[in-house]
Design a protein around this motif. Structure first.
Motif, PDB file in Angstrom:
ATOM      1  N   HIS A 108     -40.067 109.736  35.804  1.00 29.35           N
ATOM      2  CA  HIS A 108     -41.102 110.484  35.620  1.00 29.35           C
ATOM      3  C   HIS A 108     -42.064 110.083  34.724  1.00 29.35           C
ATOM      4  O   HIS A 108     -43.330 110.248  35.106  1.00 29.35           O
ATOM      5  CB  HIS A 108     -40.177 111.913  35.143  1.00 29.35           C
ATOM      6  N   HIS A 112     -45.835 109.131  35.115  1.00 34.51           N
ATOM      7  CA  HIS A 112     -47.236 109.731  34.340  1.00 34.51           C
ATOM      8  C   HIS A 112     -48.230 108.238  34.096  1.00 34.51           C
ATOM      9  O   HIS A 112     -49.232 108.202  34.224  1.00 34.51           O
ATOM     10  CB  HIS A 112     -46.685 110.225  32.763  1.00 34.51           C
ATOM     11  N   HIS A 227     -43.886 118.561  28.770  1.00 36.97           N
ATOM     12  CA  HIS A 227     -43.963 118.355  30.300  1.00 36.97           C
ATOM     13  C   HIS A 227     -43.578 119.953  30.692  1.00 36.97           C
ATOM     14  O   HIS A 227     -42.610 120.266  30.830  1.00 36.97           O
ATOM     15  CB  HIS A 227     -42.823 117.721  30.963  1.00 36.97           C
TER      16      HIS A 227
HETATM   17 ZN   LIG Z   1     -44.289 114.991  32.278  1.00 35.71          ZN
END
Ligand SMILES: [Zn+2]
Length: 457
Positions: A108, A112, A227
């Motif tokens: 993840h 980004h 997040h």
């Molecule tokens: Zn994130």
């Protein structure tokens, strides 16, 4: 000191301004109070997390981008990226029961980086904060111990500024982040599929975070702030994960075993014997015994801890971290020569940065044993292997000084300050070193480089 030594990371980590990032964390309550983020260096954990990240980074085509994974000593669950640096909290490592869960977090974060989210978000934030300090897994207490033993520089760099982190809580920012979170999740799943790994860990992590939010509605969860909206992310992600061809793929047993050892270590250092027993109920398993040996060591019983480390080595003779622990127990028992032997063997059982970190410990033990020439040889190898190891240069300076090599000692001290981001102190020592070193030698030129380096980069 030892494996979890008080340790400078790169200069940036200490004083450079941290540009706000897409996943910039709200520092945890403890961190917020002290205004700093503690970097932890540990050969075993770093090596494992690097092994988790490497296939994902390759699949993303970023293997030559110099992405670094940095461990933050913080019990909360969080991970974030700034520039090419990925920060992972020890709390996230401890909370993740399988490698797959933390690999999902890493994927993840890579999402980004690929999406360039951090660069756009940066412009929206008016504050920036200083990332500070290094620490051991023992945290602030260990930093205080550093001060007590005269390692003043270790405590001086703890004075980070925390302006701007609170800005992240602004609602507009959360809305802005929503699309980026979804995009990062999509990319993460692609990378996991590409590497034959399941997205199940991502779902498990998100479901746990969503559950925690329900249970603690008033508590600010750092991961949730960096997040946002785990519940929404689950909705978007679930079908894609379940229908993925790699969904049922499990972690390899050897990787799970290393993961368990890492969790045992973090639990032992940060939460103590009770936590180790809670996580690893069967006391006869290696992780349970490893955690027990560490807590015995920390409780100030080095003789018993040495015995436990030796039993672990007998069970798994090729595990360098058992020998490293043995070395630490021997150091505490004031047996530096035997400790040097243990660290030396440990260094030969590993490679790269991990080996360099153990050579630094070997060098420190040799210095303590009065074997300065041998220490010098080992420490030179270590700092050549890893130029970011401040402890290595500190021990090198001691060895040079003991041998009457004052110019070299001052250059090593300059290097240490340089790594820690203390540019002015680095210059002072480099100037002193230059006055004693023969002009034009590589050492003299290195001193010149430090003198000429810009004050802040
Ligand atoms: Zn994130």
């Amino acid at each position: 000191m030892g494996a979890l030594a008080l340790q400078g990371w790169l200069g940036f980590a200490v004083r450079a301004v941290l540009l706000a990032a897409a996943c910039l964390t709200l520092i945890s309550p403890a961190g917020a109070q002290s205004g700093r983020v503690a970097i932890v260096r540990d050969a075993e954990i770093e090596a494992l997390v690097r092994d988790y990240a490497a296939p994902i980074i390759r699949a993303a085509g970023l293997q030559n981008s110099g992405i670094e994974v940095i461990l933050v000593n913080d019990p909360s669950f969080n991970a974030f990226v700034t520039g090419r640096r990925m920060f992972i909290h020890t709390g996230a490592l401890l909370a993740s029961e399988t490698p797959n869960e933390i690999i999902g977090v890493i994927a993840h974060e890579i999402g980004h980086i690929i999406g360039g989210h951090q660069f756009r978000l940066r412009e929206r934030l008016d504050g920036a904060r200083t990332l500070a300090v290094m620490s051991s897994l023992l945290g602030i207490g260990a930093v205080a111990a550093g001060a007590a033993t005269g390692e003043k520089e270790l405590t001086q760099i703890g004075s980070g500024i925390a302006s701007g982190a609170g800005e992240l809580a602004k609602r507009g920012l959360l809305a802005y982040q929503r699309d980026e979170e979804r995009a990062a999740d999509r990319t993460a799943l692609e990378l996991l599929n590409k590497t034959g790994q399941s997205g199940a860990g991502m779902l498990i992590t998100l479901e746990r975070l969503a559950q925690n939010m329900k249970l603690n509605a008033t508590r600010i969860d750092p991961y949730q702030m960096s997040h946002p909206l785990p519940a929404e992310r689950i909705e978007t992600l679930r079908d894609a994960v379940l229908s993925s061809p790699t969904f049922a793929n499990l972690d390899k047993p050897a990787l799970q075993a290393r993961h368990d050892m890492m969790r045992a270590k973090i639990a032992a250092y940060t939460q103590g014997a009770g936590a180790v027993r809670r996580i690893f109920r069967d006391a006869s398993t290696l992780p349970a015994r490893y955690g027990d040996a560490i807590t015995t060591h920390l409780s100030g019983n080095p003789a018993a801890a040495s015995k436990k480390a030796e039993a672990l080595i007998k069970a798994q003779p090729d595990n360098p971290y058992f020998r490293e622990l043995l070395g630490e127990t021997l150091m505490r028992a004031n047996k530096p020569a035997a400790a040097a032997e243990a660290f030396g063997r440990a260094s030969k059982q590993t490679n790269g940065r991990a080996a360099a970190m153990m050579r630094v410990q070997q060098g420190q033990a040799l210095v303590a044993a009065g074997e300065h020439a041998a220490a010098l040889r080992i420490l030179k190898t270590a700092v050549d292997q890893d130029r970011t190891n401040a402890n290595g240069f500190a021990a090198l300076a001691q060895a040079h000084a003991a041998l009457g090599e004052v110019g070299e000692a001052e250059l090593a001290t300059a290097e240490m300050h340089f790594i820690q981001g203390a540019r002015r102190e680095a210059q002072v020592f480099a100037i002193r070193a230059q006055q004693k070193l023969p002009a034009g030698t590589p050492e003299w030129r290195r001193a010149q480089d430090i003198i000429s380096a810009p004050q802040r980069g």
